[in-house]
Design an enzyme around this catalytic site. Structure first.
Site, PDB file in Angstrom:
ATOM      1  N   LYS A  45      -9.007  -5.580  16.544  1.00 27.30           N
ATOM      2  CA  LYS A  45      -8.280  -4.327  16.292  1.00 27.30           C
ATOM      3  C   LYS A  45      -8.234  -3.458  17.557  1.00 27.30           C
ATOM      4  O   LYS A  45      -8.744  -3.853  18.594  1.00 27.30           O
ATOM      5  CB  LYS A  45      -8.924  -3.586  15.124  1.00 27.30           C
ATOM      6  CG  LYS A  45      -9.069  -4.427  13.841  1.00 27.30           C
ATOM      7  CD  LYS A  45      -7.737  -4.755  13.189  1.00 27.30           C
ATOM      8  CE  LYS A  45      -7.827  -5.851  12.153  1.00 27.30           C
ATOM      9  NZ  LYS A  45      -8.396  -5.523  10.881  1.00 27.30           N
TER      10      LYS A  45
HETATM   11  C1  LIG Z   1      -8.680  -5.927   9.470  1.00 26.28           C
HETATM   12  C2  LIG Z   1      -8.048  -5.399   8.233  1.00 26.28           C
HETATM   13  C3  LIG Z   1      -8.778  -5.026   7.096  1.00 26.28           C
HETATM   14  C4  LIG Z   1     -10.248  -5.303   6.957  1.00 26.28           C
HETATM   15  O1  LIG Z   1     -11.054  -4.822   7.930  1.00 26.28           O
HETATM   16  P1  LIG Z   1     -12.503  -5.484   8.172  1.00 26.28           P
HETATM   17  O2  LIG Z   1     -13.128  -4.553   9.153  1.00 26.28           O
HETATM   18  O3  LIG Z   1     -12.288  -6.852   8.696  1.00 26.28           O
HETATM   19  O4  LIG Z   1     -13.209  -5.478   6.849  1.00 26.28           O
HETATM   20  C5  LIG Z   1      -8.103  -4.452   6.032  1.00 26.28           C
HETATM   21  N1  LIG Z   1      -6.774  -4.270   6.062  1.00 26.28           N
HETATM   22  C6  LIG Z   1      -6.031  -4.634   7.115  1.00 26.28           C
HETATM   23  C7  LIG Z   1      -4.566  -4.400   7.082  1.00 26.28           C
HETATM   24  C8  LIG Z   1      -6.639  -5.224   8.228  1.00 26.28           C
HETATM   25  O5  LIG Z   1      -5.889  -5.617   9.272  1.00 26.28           O
END
Ligand SMILES: *Cc1c(COP(=O)(O)O)cnc(C)c1O
Length: 397
Positions: free
Chosen positions: A196
């Site tokens: 991210k």
């Molecule tokens: C990455 C992501 C999540 C989950 O996040 P984690 O930190 O991996 O639990 C939820 N929604 C979207 C759209 C994501 O890209």
């Protein structure tokens, strides 16, 4: 033959794999983490509040609550809104499963509403038809990093007395009509997974202007207990009360120190992502049978992902063949996402399946995610475009 596809034995465009996403850590990030390791507080210490305040300021809201990951952030949001058995929550299918799973955690029912075909964002025009007396909330996802149409969604939410949640895991650093992502809905959630925009290893955050919702989430992330370890250490007492059934969704000071350090670099990260996206847009404009998703002109896109759609009919091959050919060229392409309502769990438990969201399903058959992350070099970008060109030309031979 120099142009022979790698999948047919030719030489790959790259000699090593380029991943689709990757963290960028510098010496300051490492020093920030090391400093916490030498301090008194590894968790529930001062870095958690510092990260929350800095994050809230950076998106222009009053409250931010840090949790152990983005999924916990979504769960906390559903909890804070009081979602429970019998409640329905409108969700986009074009997302990671967690955006819908959080409704199930609370005993509610996700109701899938299809996406617009160009942007693959939740289509506000289709939301109203799915609202029932049981609908309590909408979870919108800023897919790929492009903010949804929040004026339209907010007006529907207010008219029907629904809460609006922005799963902003893709879009931190983006904006909609001049307003920053993180401030566009009643609650916004994000993730600090290494792919991210900024990372804490694992981590998540919920932002809101509601002090009441924030307080509920602070209790929820700590077992439903109203005080934390440090507060008790400061007051010198032992007594605490558990008033709700919560979870241990706490984030550590080690992670928050990294988050604080990474947050400084967010503008630079987003700037580079946009630059790469522009380079892709330009390069793709003269490649047949491949096009990027549409981008509205009232948004500032944060480009967590760069997706293209291949015209599989014109190319006469399916997405799987294109995917395999690009991987063989050592381009770490990916697919985001298998639409949530297609997953076996959803089909079996909720009776969803193909036909429910035709735009998402059709897009899924043509989608490929190209690599994009701040540390990519211009040479990496050229490799990706060379591989896409090579595959488009070569695959039909
Ligand atoms: C990455 C992501 C999540 C989950 O996040 P984690 O930190 O991996 O639990 C939820 N929604 C979207 C759209 C994501 O890209």
């Amino acid at each position: 033959m120099p142009d022979e596809l790698a999948i047919r034995g030719g030489r790959p465009v790259r000699s090593s794999v380029l991943p689709y996403g990757r963290q960028s850590l510098d010496e300051e990030d490492i020093a920030a983490v090391a400093a916490v390791l030498r301090s008194d507080w590894l968790t529930t210490g001062p870095k958690v509040g510092e990260f929350e305040q800095a994050f809230a300021r950076s998106v222009g809201v009053e409250q931010a609550v840090a949790v152990s990951n983005g999924t916990a952030a979504l769960h906390a949001a559903m909890y804070a809104l009081g979602i429970g058995p019998g409640d329905e929550v409108i969700v986009t299918p074009m997302t990671f499963a967690a955006s819908a799973n959080c409704v199930l955690y609370q005993g509610g029912r996700p109701v899938f509403v299809d996406v617009e075909p160009g942007t693959l964002l939740l289509d506000p025009a289709q939301v109203e038809a799915k609202i029932t007396p049981r609908t309590k909330a909408i979870v919108a996802v800023d897919y790929a990093g492009q903010p949804c149409d929040y004026d339209a969604l907010m007006s529907i939410a207010r008219q029907h007395n629904l809460a609006l949640v922005d799963d902003a895991c893709h879009a931190i650093g983006g904006a909609y009509r001049g307003r920053l992502v993180g401030s566009l809905a009643d609650l916004s959630t994000c993730s600090f997974h290494p792919v991210k925009h900024l990372t804490t290893g694992e981590g998540g955050m919920i932002t809101t202007n509601s002090a009441e919702l924030a307080q509920r989430m602070r209790v929820f992330r700590n077992h439903g207990i109203t005080s934390d370890h440090r507060q008790r250490a400061q007051s010198g007492g032992f007594y605490y009360e558990m008033v709700e059934l919560g979870y241990n969704y706490r984030i550590t000071d080690i992670q928050c120190a990294l988050g604080l350090s990474q947050l400084r670099r967010l503008p630079e990260f987003v700037r580079r992502r946009r630059q790469i996206a522009t380079q892709y847009d330009q390069a793709l404009s003269d490649v047949p049978h491949v096009r990027p998703l549409s981008v509205r002109d009232d948004v500032s896109h944060a480009y967590h992902l760069y997706m293209v759609q291949f015209d599989t009919e014109a190319l006469g091959v399916d997405r799987a063949a294109i995917f395999a050919a690009l991987r063989a060229e050592n381009i770490g392409v990916n697919v985001h996402y298998v639409p949530v309502h297609i997953h076996p769990y959803y089909r079996e438990r909720l009776g969803t399946g193909p036909g429910l969201c035709p735009n998402a399903e059709a897009a899924y058959e043509r989608l490929i995610t190209l690599p994009i992350f701040p540390a990519m070099t211009d040479a990496d970008v050229s490799d990706v475009m060379a591989a896409v060109r090579k595959v488009v030309v070569g695959i039909t031979r």
